[in-house]
Design a protein around this motif. Structure first.
Motif: not given
Length: 70
Positions: A23-48
């Motif tokens: 599984x690829x790790x991804x992150x997101x930061x929102x302020x209300x309904x607005x997406x402030x920032x999203x990550x690129x893939x942060x690495x691959x992991x065997x566990x979800x």
């Protein structure tokens, strides 16, 4: 997906299947309904859950950095 309220932000961590049982790790930061920032893939992991956790950690750090800038 893991979602948490963090200060003024909503932070999210994702695990996206990428094949081979990983599984690829991804992150997101929102302020209300607005997406402030999203990550690129942060690495691959065997566990979800590990991928979600990595995405959430990234989002928390970004929210901290943005809060410090205000």
């Amino acid at each position: 997906m893991s979602i948490q309220r963090y200060g003024h932000y909503i932070i999210e961590g994702f695990g996206k299947p990428v094949g081979g049982g990983k599984f690829a790790a991804l992150g997101r930061v929102r302020l209300g309904d607005f997406t402030v920032e999203e990550s690129d893939e942060l690495g691959h992991f065997e566990q979800f859950a590990d991928a979600q956790s990595r995405g959430l950690s990234w989002a928390q750090r970004r929210a901290d950095e943005m809060s410090a800038g205000h």
